[in-house]
Design a protein around this motif. Structure first.
Motif, PDB file in Angstrom:
ATOM      1  N   ILE A 294       0.738  -1.030   0.089  1.00 30.64           N
ATOM      2  CA  ILE A 294      -0.016   0.200   0.117  1.00 30.64           C
ATOM      3  C   ILE A 294       0.908   1.373  -0.077  1.00 30.64           C
ATOM      4  O   ILE A 294       0.662   2.106  -0.675  1.00 30.64           O
ATOM      5  N   LYS A 295       1.987   1.041   0.811  1.00 30.02           N
ATOM      6  CA  LYS A 295       2.968   2.370   0.823  1.00 30.02           C
ATOM      7  C   LYS A 295       3.469   2.676  -0.500  1.00 30.02           C
ATOM      8  O   LYS A 295       3.660   3.594  -1.096  1.00 30.02           O
ATOM      9  N   GLN A 296       3.977   1.252  -0.961  1.00 31.23           N
ATOM     10  CA  GLN A 296       4.599   1.512  -2.338  1.00 31.23           C
ATOM     11  C   GLN A 296       3.530   1.974  -3.616  1.00 31.23           C
ATOM     12  O   GLN A 296       3.889   2.733  -4.433  1.00 31.23           O
ATOM     13  N   LEU A 297       2.317   1.580  -3.484  1.00 26.70           N
ATOM     14  CA  LEU A 297       1.379   1.954  -4.476  1.00 26.70           C
ATOM     15  C   LEU A 297       1.299   3.329  -4.274  1.00 26.70           C
ATOM     16  O   LEU A 297       1.326   4.264  -5.339  1.00 26.70           O
ATOM     17  N   ALA A 298       0.977   4.012  -3.333  1.00 24.86           N
ATOM     18  CA  ALA A 298       0.875   5.474  -3.049  1.00 24.86           C
ATOM     19  C   ALA A 298       2.288   6.249  -3.544  1.00 24.86           C
ATOM     20  O   ALA A 298       1.994   7.126  -4.152  1.00 24.86           O
ATOM     21  N   ALA A 299       3.374   5.650  -3.230  1.00 29.19           N
ATOM     22  CA  ALA A 299       4.597   6.207  -3.785  1.00 29.19           C
ATOM     23  C   ALA A 299       4.783   6.467  -5.349  1.00 29.19           C
ATOM     24  O   ALA A 299       5.016   7.362  -5.782  1.00 29.19           O
ATOM     25  N   GLN A 300       4.403   5.105  -5.915  1.00 26.85           N
ATOM     26  CA  GLN A 300       4.472   4.997  -7.382  1.00 26.85           C
ATOM     27  C   GLN A 300       3.327   5.990  -8.214  1.00 26.85           C
ATOM     28  O   GLN A 300       3.750   6.717  -9.043  1.00 26.85           O
ATOM     29  N   LEU A 301       2.220   6.208  -7.562  1.00 23.41           N
ATOM     30  CA  LEU A 301       1.078   6.961  -8.056  1.00 23.41           C
ATOM     31  C   LEU A 301       1.483   8.369  -8.009  1.00 23.41           C
ATOM     32  O   LEU A 301       1.348   9.327  -8.816  1.00 23.41           O
ATOM     33  N   GLU A 302       2.098   8.792  -6.959  1.00 23.98           N
ATOM     34  CA  GLU A 302       2.639  10.301  -6.578  1.00 23.98           C
ATOM     35  C   GLU A 302       3.626  10.598  -7.557  1.00 23.98           C
ATOM     36  O   GLU A 302       3.811  11.673  -7.979  1.00 23.98           O
ATOM     37  N   GLN A 303       4.588   9.690  -7.650  1.00 28.78           N
ATOM     38  CA  GLN A 303       5.686  10.018  -8.473  1.00 28.78           C
ATOM     39  C   GLN A 303       5.290  10.302 -10.112  1.00 28.78           C
ATOM     40  O   GLN A 303       5.704  10.974 -10.701  1.00 28.78           O
ATOM     41  N   LEU A 304       4.234   9.110 -10.445  1.00 29.30           N
ATOM     42  CA  LEU A 304       3.555   9.508 -11.802  1.00 29.30           C
ATOM     43  C   LEU A 304       3.004  10.800 -11.957  1.00 29.30           C
ATOM     44  O   LEU A 304       3.248  11.448 -12.951  1.00 29.30           O
ATOM     45  N   LYS A 305       2.129  11.401 -10.942  1.00 30.35           N
ATOM     46  CA  LYS A 305       1.589  12.474 -10.967  1.00 30.35           C
ATOM     47  C   LYS A 305       2.757  13.536 -11.197  1.00 30.35           C
ATOM     48  O   LYS A 305       2.247  14.808 -11.737  1.00 30.35           O
ATOM     49  N   MET A 306       3.708  13.590 -10.354  1.00 26.40           N
ATOM     50  CA  MET A 306       4.680  14.492 -10.576  1.00 26.40           C
ATOM     51  C   MET A 306       5.389  14.581 -11.894  1.00 26.40           C
ATOM     52  O   MET A 306       5.558  15.742 -12.544  1.00 26.40           O
ATOM     53  N   ILE A 307       5.731  13.381 -12.529  1.00 25.89           N
ATOM     54  CA  ILE A 307       6.161  13.367 -13.858  1.00 25.89           C
ATOM     55  C   ILE A 307       5.363  14.138 -14.846  1.00 25.89           C
ATOM     56  O   ILE A 307       5.605  14.736 -15.750  1.00 25.89           O
ATOM     57  N   VAL A 308       3.912  13.633 -15.043  1.00 24.15           N
ATOM     58  CA  VAL A 308       3.169  14.072 -15.769  1.00 24.15           C
ATOM     59  C   VAL A 308       2.485  15.372 -15.703  1.00 24.15           C
ATOM     60  O   VAL A 308       1.621  16.286 -16.330  1.00 24.15           O
ATOM     61  N   LYS A 309       2.657  16.034 -14.462  1.00 23.41           N
ATOM     62  CA  LYS A 309       2.190  17.401 -14.019  1.00 23.41           C
ATOM     63  C   LYS A 309       2.235  18.374 -15.223  1.00 23.41           C
ATOM     64  O   LYS A 309       3.529  18.767 -15.405  1.00 23.41           O
TER      65      LYS A 309
END
Length: 574
Positions: A294-309
Motif C-alpha cells: 500500500i505504501k509502495q502504491l501510494a509512492a508510485q502513483l505520486e511519482q507518476l503525478k509529478m512526472i506528468v503534471k
C-alpha cells in the motif's frame, strides 16, 4: 515380495477397503484409506509382522480392521487423521501456492496467446480482429475486468492505442514467437499501469476493484476469526490436559473414563490448534506484505503525478517503467486476495473435523470432571518453572543450550513440536509444553525441551529409552506421527504401507507459547479440490464467518467484479 508387486497388493487392499466403506455409506478417499492401512499395520496390538509377506488371512484381517475404524463415528483419532490428510492435500507454503497459481493463470492464457502469436493476418478485417484479440489478452492477463464488457474494452483499447497503435501490427507480425510473447506481456503491464493511474486520477478504472481496501477489511476479519477459534481450541486443550492429570492420580476414575479416548481428543484439538497457527502465520505474512505494498502504491502513483503534471508530452522512458511497476504491484494485490480467500476457506473446513468432542465429552460431563481441578494454560505452566535451570555439572557429557549463550536460540527446530518428551513418554501420551529457558538438550543433532527441570534430568539420564517409548506410543496412535513430527523415525519401518500417501513433512509452528517459533516451510503437492469425509457440523456453537471474494480474474459474463460475498449465518440460525 518385489516393491512393485507389494505396491499392487496394497492398492488392491485400499480399493477393497474403500468399496466396503462405500457399501456402508461412508465415502473415504484413497489417501485416508492408505493412512488407515498404515495406522493398523503399525499398531503392535494388531499383530502384523512387517518382515514377512501378507498372506490371505492377513489381508482379510487388515481389511476388516481398517473398515471398522473408518466406520467408527465416535473416534477422535479418525477425525485427526482425516484432518491431517485434508490439510496435507490442501495446504501449501505461500511461495509454492503463488508459483502454482501463476502457472495455472499462464496455462489458461496459452490458447489466447497462441491465437495471437500464430496469426498471419494480412487483410484489414483480419488485422482489426487481431487487435481485438490483443485487447482481450491484455484484459484477461491483467484480471482488470471482463473482455465482454464494452465499457472496459473501450477503456483498455484506448490505453493500448496510446502505446501500441494498430498501425504497428505489421511490425509485430514480423517478430518471432518468443518476441511476440514478450511484447504481449510488456504491453499488458503498460496498459494495466495506465488504467490504474487513470483510475487514481478519476478518469477511468472501469471494472477495477479497490483491492487494497478489500484486503484492508478482509485480513483483520480473517485474523480475528482464527484468533477466536484458537482461543476456543486452546481452552479446550487446557481443560482436557487438566482432566488427564487428575485421571493419572485416580486409577478408578481412569478406568471409568477410558482416558485413552480423552487423550485422542486432546491430540485432535492440539492438531487443530497447530494447523490454525500455521494458517495464521501465513495471514500475518499477507498483512505485512499488503501494508508494505500500500505504501509502495501510494509512492508510485505520486511519482507518476509529478512526472506528468502540466506536461503535454512525457518521454516513454520515464513513465513506462513506472507503469510496469504499478501493474506488477497490483498483480501482487490480486495474489494476496486469492491467497487470503483460500486460507479463509481452509480454516473454515478444518472445523469439520472436531465433531467428536461434543459427542464424547459434552459440556456437562467436562464440568463435572473439572470439579476441584485447576485448569492451567500453556503460559501459566511455563511461568510456574520459569526460574528453573538444568544443573550442568550433573551432565558434563551432554550439550545444554540456553538463551543467553546460544545464537539464534529461538530459531532452533525442537523435537516433538515443542512438547515435553519426558512427560509424553512417562505418562503414556500426555502433551505438556516444553520450556526452553530450563535448557534445551542437544542429543544426536536434535533438540529437546522439557516442562520441568526434573523432567529434563530424567530424560537426559537415558534419552534413547524415552525416544523409543514415544515411538512405540506413536505406533498405537498413528496421528502422532504428524502431530509430533516423527516422520523420519517411520520412513523405513513400513515401506509397503506407504502406498498412495503424500511423501512429505509439513513443518509448521509449534505450541503457541513454546517460544520456539521459526520460519515455516513445507514440501507439498499443489492445491487440489477435494471433499472431506465428515458428515457432521463442527462442534463450535457460534456462526462461522464465511466470506468469499469472487470474480477477481474476470469471466465469461458481461459484468465481472471482485465482490465480497458474506455467507455467514445469523446467530439464531445456528
Amino acid at each position: 515380495m518385489p516393491p512393485t508387486q507389494a505396491e499392487s497388493v496394497i492398492k488392491n487392499i485400499i480399493r477393497e477397503i474403500g468399496q466396503e466403506c462405500a457399501a456402508h455409506g461412508e465415502i473415504a478417499s484413497e489417501t485416508v484409506v492408505a493412512f488407515m492401512v498404515k495406522a493398523v499395520v503399525l499398531d503392535p496390538s494388531n499383530g502384523f509382522n512387517m518382515d514377512r509377506t501378507l498372506i490371505k488371512s492377513d489381508v482379510q484381517k487388515l481389511v476388516k480392521l481398517c473398515v471398522a475404524r473408518l466406520l467408527d463415528s465416535k473416534n477422535p483419532s479418525l477425525d485427526t487423521i482425516k484432518m491431517q490428510v485434508y490439510f496435507d492435500m490442501n495446504y501449501t507454503s505461500r511461495e509454492d501456492f503463488l508459483e502454482e497459481h501463476h502457472r495455472v493463470l499462464e496455462s489458461r492464457l496459452s490458447a489466447v496467446s497462441r491465437e495471437i502469436t500464430d496469426n498471419r493476418a494480412c487483410a484489414r478485417e483480419e488485422l482489426e480482429s487481431l487487435y481485438r484479440k490483443i485487447v482481450s489478452y491484455v484484459l484477461l492477463r491483467s484480471g482488470l475486468g471482463s473482455p465482454t464488457d464494452i465499457k472496459i474494452v473501450r477503456e483498455a483499447t484506448a490505453a493500448l492505442q496510446s502505446v501500441f497503435p494498430q498501425a504497428e501490427l505489421g511490425t509485430f507480425l514480423t517478430l518471432g514467437k518468443k518476441d511476440k510473447e514478450r511484447q504481449l506481456k510488456e504491453l499488458t503491464m503498460i496498459v494495466t499501469g495506465i488504467r490504474l493511474f487513470n483510475r487514481d486520477c478519476g478518469k477511468g478504472g472501469e471494472g477495477i476493484d479497490d483491492l487494497p481496501a478489500i484486503l484492508h477489511e478482509a485480513i483483520p476479519a480473517t485474523t480475528q476469526h482464527i484468533d477466536s477459534q484458537l482461543q476456543i481450541a486452546q481452552e479446550q486443550a487446557f481443560r482436557y490436559t487438566a482432566i488427564l492429570e487428575k485421571v493419572m492420580n485416580n486409577p478408578l476414575l481412569a478406568k471409568e473414563l477410558e482416558s485413552y479416548m480423552l487423550k485422542e481428543a486432546l491430540y485432535n484439538i492440539r492438531q487443530y490448534e497447530i494447523f490454525l497457527q500455521t494458517v495464521l502465520s501465513d495471514i500475518i505474512t499477507c498483512a505485512q506484505e499488503v501494508e508494505m505494498m500500500i505504501k509502495q502504491l501510494a509512492a508510485q502513483l505520486e511519482q507518476l503525478k509529478m512526472i506528468v503534471k502540466s506536461k503535454t508530452a512525457v518521454p516513454t522512458s520515464q513513465v513506462f517503467p513506472i507503469f510496469i511497476a504499478l501493474a506488477s504491484l497490483w498483480m501482487s494485490f490480486q495474489d494476496e486476495t486469492v491467497l487470503i480467500s483460500v486460507l479463509s476457506n481452509l480454516t473454515t473446513n478444518l472445523e469439520l473435523f472436531l465433531g467428536t468432542h461434543e459427542l464424547l465429552f459434552p459440556e456437562k460431563v467436562i464440568q463435572a470432571l473439572l470439579d476441584g481441578v485447576t485448569v492451567k494454560s500453556d503460559v501459566f505452566r511455563i511461568k510456574e518453572h520459569i526460574e528453573e535451570r538444568v544443573h550442568l555439572p550433573d551432565f558434563r557429557k551432554l550439550d545444554w543450550l540456553f538463551p543467553e549463550t546460544t545464537a539464534n536460540f529461538d530459531k532452533l527446530v525442537i523435537q516433538y513440536r515443542g512438547f515435553c518428551g519426558y512427560t509424553f513418554a512417562s505418562t503414556d501420551g500426555l502433551l505438556l509444553p516444553g520450556n526452553p529457558t530450563i535448557g534445551i538438550l542437544k542429543y544426536k543433532e536434535k533438540y529437546y525441551t522439557f516442562n520441568t527441570r526434573d523432567a529434563a534430568h530424567s530424560f537426559a539420564e537415558n534419552p534413547e529409552h524415552y525416544i523409543n517409548l514415544i515411538k512405540e506410543r506413536a505406533k498405537k496412535n498413528a496421528e502422532l506421527i504428524q502431530l509430533l513430527e516423527l516422520h523420519q523415525q517411520f520412513e523405513t519401518l513400513i515401506p509397503y504401507s506407504q502406498a498412495n500417501l503424500r511423501q512429505k513433512i509439513t513443518h509448521s509452528v509449534q505450541t503457541d507459547f513454546s517460544h520456539m517459533r521459526r520460519e515455516n516451510s513445507s514440501q507439498v503437492y499443489p492445491l487440489k479440490s477435494v471433499s472431506t469425509q465428515s458428515m457432521r457440523e463442527g462442534s463450535t456453537g457460534v456462526p462461522r464467518p464465511q466470506i468469499f471474494i469472487a470474480g477477481l480474474r474476470g469471466g465469461p459474463s458481461k459484468k465481472t467484479h471482485g465482490v465480497k460475498v458474506n455467507l455467514t449465518r445469523a446467530v439464531d440460525e445456528t
